[in-house]
Design a protein around this motif. Sequence first.
Motif, PDB file in Angstrom:
ATOM      1  N   TYR A 353       0.794  -1.229   0.000  1.00 50.62           N
ATOM      2  CA  TYR A 353       0.000   0.000   0.000  1.00 50.62           C
ATOM      3  C   TYR A 353       0.832   1.288   0.000  1.00 50.62           C
ATOM      4  O   TYR A 353       0.371   2.318  -0.500  1.00 50.62           O
ATOM      5  N   ALA A 354       2.006   1.279   0.599  1.00 55.44           N
ATOM      6  CA  ALA A 354       2.777   2.511   0.746  1.00 55.44           C
ATOM      7  C   ALA A 354       3.143   3.119  -0.611  1.00 55.44           C
ATOM      8  O   ALA A 354       3.122   4.344  -0.775  1.00 55.44           O
ATOM      9  N   TYR A 355       3.463   2.262  -1.581  1.00 56.96           N
ATOM     10  CA  TYR A 355       3.833   2.770  -2.905  1.00 56.96           C
ATOM     11  C   TYR A 355       2.709   3.589  -3.516  1.00 56.96           C
ATOM     12  O   TYR A 355       2.931   4.663  -4.093  1.00 56.96           O
ATOM     13  N   SER A 356       1.465   3.103  -3.392  1.00 60.80           N
ATOM     14  CA  SER A 356       0.332   3.797  -4.002  1.00 60.80           C
ATOM     15  C   SER A 356       0.108   5.163  -3.367  1.00 60.80           C
ATOM     16  O   SER A 356      -0.285   6.115  -4.041  1.00 60.80           O
ATOM     17  N   ILE A 357       0.378   5.278  -2.071  1.00 57.72           N
ATOM     18  CA  ILE A 357       0.224   6.570  -1.396  1.00 57.72           C
ATOM     19  C   ILE A 357       1.313   7.532  -1.846  1.00 57.72           C
ATOM     20  O   ILE A 357       1.045   8.709  -2.127  1.00 57.72           O
ATOM     21  N   ARG A 358       2.547   7.051  -1.958  1.00 56.28           N
ATOM     22  CA  ARG A 358       3.620   7.911  -2.453  1.00 56.28           C
ATOM     23  C   ARG A 358       3.353   8.335  -3.897  1.00 56.28           C
ATOM     24  O   ARG A 358       3.629   9.468  -4.288  1.00 56.28           O
ATOM     25  N   HIS A 359       2.792   7.412  -4.680  1.00 57.21           N
ATOM     26  CA  HIS A 359       2.451   7.720  -6.067  1.00 57.21           C
ATOM     27  C   HIS A 359       1.379   8.811  -6.133  1.00 57.21           C
ATOM     28  O   HIS A 359       1.433   9.713  -6.983  1.00 57.21           O
ATOM     29  N   MET A 360       0.418   8.762  -5.222  1.00 59.39           N
ATOM     30  CA  MET A 360      -0.636   9.759  -5.150  1.00 59.39           C
ATOM     31  C   MET A 360      -0.071  11.154  -4.919  1.00 59.39           C
ATOM     32  O   MET A 360      -0.578  12.156  -5.421  1.00 59.39           O
ATOM     33  N   PHE A 361       1.025  11.228  -4.166  1.00 64.78           N
ATOM     34  CA  PHE A 361       1.651  12.506  -3.860  1.00 64.78           C
ATOM     35  C   PHE A 361       2.722  12.899  -4.872  1.00 64.78           C
ATOM     36  O   PHE A 361       3.459  13.866  -4.667  1.00 64.78           O
ATOM     37  N   GLY A 362       2.829  12.145  -5.962  1.00 62.26           N
ATOM     38  CA  GLY A 362       3.775  12.489  -7.007  1.00 62.26           C
ATOM     39  C   GLY A 362       5.206  12.110  -6.713  1.00 62.26           C
ATOM     40  O   GLY A 362       6.135  12.676  -7.305  1.00 62.26           O
ATOM     41  N   LYS A 363       5.403  11.150  -5.815  1.00 57.45           N
ATOM     42  CA  LYS A 363       6.761  10.736  -5.445  1.00 57.45           C
ATOM     43  C   LYS A 363       7.176   9.423  -6.099  1.00 57.45           C
ATOM     44  O   LYS A 363       8.289   8.956  -5.898  1.00 57.45           O
ATOM     45  N   GLU A 364       6.296   8.824  -6.857  1.00 59.30           N
ATOM     46  CA  GLU A 364       6.597   7.586  -7.578  1.00 59.30           C
ATOM     47  C   GLU A 364       6.025   7.694  -8.985  1.00 59.30           C
ATOM     48  O   GLU A 364       5.237   8.593  -9.292  1.00 59.30           O
ATOM     49  N   GLY A 365       6.380   6.740  -9.841  1.00 60.80           N
ATOM     50  CA  GLY A 365       5.806   6.665 -11.175  1.00 60.80           C
ATOM     51  C   GLY A 365       6.069   7.909 -12.006  1.00 60.80           C
ATOM     52  O   GLY A 365       7.222   8.341 -12.171  1.00 60.80           O
ATOM     53  N   LYS A 366       5.024   8.517 -12.521  1.00 60.10           N
ATOM     54  CA  LYS A 366       5.142   9.675 -13.393  1.00 60.10           C
ATOM     55  C   LYS A 366       5.415  10.972 -12.635  1.00 60.10           C
ATOM     56  O   LYS A 366       5.526  12.038 -13.232  1.00 60.10           O
TER      57      LYS A 366
END
Length: 513
Positions: A353-366
Amino acid sequence: MQFTGRRRKLTVHPQNELYGHCLQLYGQPPLENISLSEFETFAVERLKLLKTVENLGVSFVKMSEQYSKKLHAEISGLNFPFRPEVDESSLSKSQAGPSEYEKRRKDHISHFILRLAYCQTEDLRRWFIQQEMDLFRHRFTDLLPKYKTEFLHRNNLKYDTMSLEEKKKLSDQLINSSYGLSGATIVEQDFYKVPFQDALDLVRTRKVFLQGGYAYIPHQDIVTIVLNDFRTRLSKALALTARSLPAVQSDERLQPLLNHLSHAYVGQDYSIQKNIGKVSLEQIDALSAKSFPLCMRQLHKALRDSHHLRHGGRMQYGLFLKGIGLTLEQALQFWRSEFIRGKVDADKFDKAYAYSIRHMFGKEGKRTDYTPYSCMKVILSNPPSQGDYHGCPFRHSDPELLKQKLQSYKLSPSGIIQILDLVKGMHYQLACQKYFELTHNIEDAGFSLNHPNQYFMESQKLLSGGKDIKKEVEMPQKVQENAAANGASVQPQPNTTQAEEEMGDLDSYFLDE
């Protein structure tokens, strides 16, 4: 872009004919080239206007003085044509000046753009027709009699006005059949001689005088005839547009624009964060009871009760919390502390779950800074299924269950009836706005609700006397580290098409557990 494959023939449809009146039945589609930027701007501005028409139609008596005043201000503010300011019979681009010409051009083109977006489903068509009819009624009613008559003739609605001699001859019958008329007003106002089959609504309600197959209609009621014609034309036009939509959608430039317009958010951006230290994690329970909209209050309660939310709920609620000021560190702490109280241990949370939260804040993925969901996205996207708690309670809840929920929050019986009536009329955002008024003990919210984070910010302003949320002082060090980044900052909305595409990309990063 070009609306049809044919090139425009100015000799057939010159501008002084197409835009020769401030009001149209929109029978002739635009044939000119426009840029994609102008295409989107026109569409968004007309959408703002139609949403205002919807809000005012529920908040005020239609055609009342207050309703007309507010709608006139909105029309003027968005630069759509209203009252004719020049001699309509001699209008041309040079005579009217760029301002009036461009207003009429925008009115014409923007109507046809929204036809493309709102022809896709029966619900969308019904909504579009109703708002366009209310807008048309307001604009037509405000015309001077001579412009009404000119409009009728321009659109082949050749209803003749009665001569003074005819009115005097039939004055008794006209007075007896028309509400609020006297001998003096009969002479002063126009009456139209209309084939009775074109005035069946007025005949059915016995509001007009009939003789020799004709109905004699006072000028204030001719709008009923014109509206019936407008509804019929627009309904047929939307059906035809729906058939040709696949050809339009094959254009990769237009498809994303049209797909998002029907549930586009045209308000403020609630993703940019400033003024760190306004909300702490310890405040969330209290804030959920007094300042969260019902959709977020429902999600918060479900999370506290079951210590878990499925991906739809995590996305909707997580982005809302981000919008009210939670930092990434706070969000991770908030979700971890709740999930590990259920069936998810800390190690599983960090892996799943942590990755998806970081992704939501623009810290992962795109590395995209995702924006909170607007009301329209909540209402129209990803409806909840069994075991889900996301969505709009006013749209997706059974009316009886919604009634019980509102009763549990101690709303007055009369207030609950008002909310349920709005829900029955499919005015879900207005129902939420009424919920705001009832829970804050005010008569008029003073704003049009379009976003859950807007609800939160308006609630906090009201509860703090118009001021921002007060920053907590001298908190323990651990609490200071968990202080929220801020409440939502009001900024212009970024490109909505891009935002929709980015939000869709985020879905894939949430698990369905």
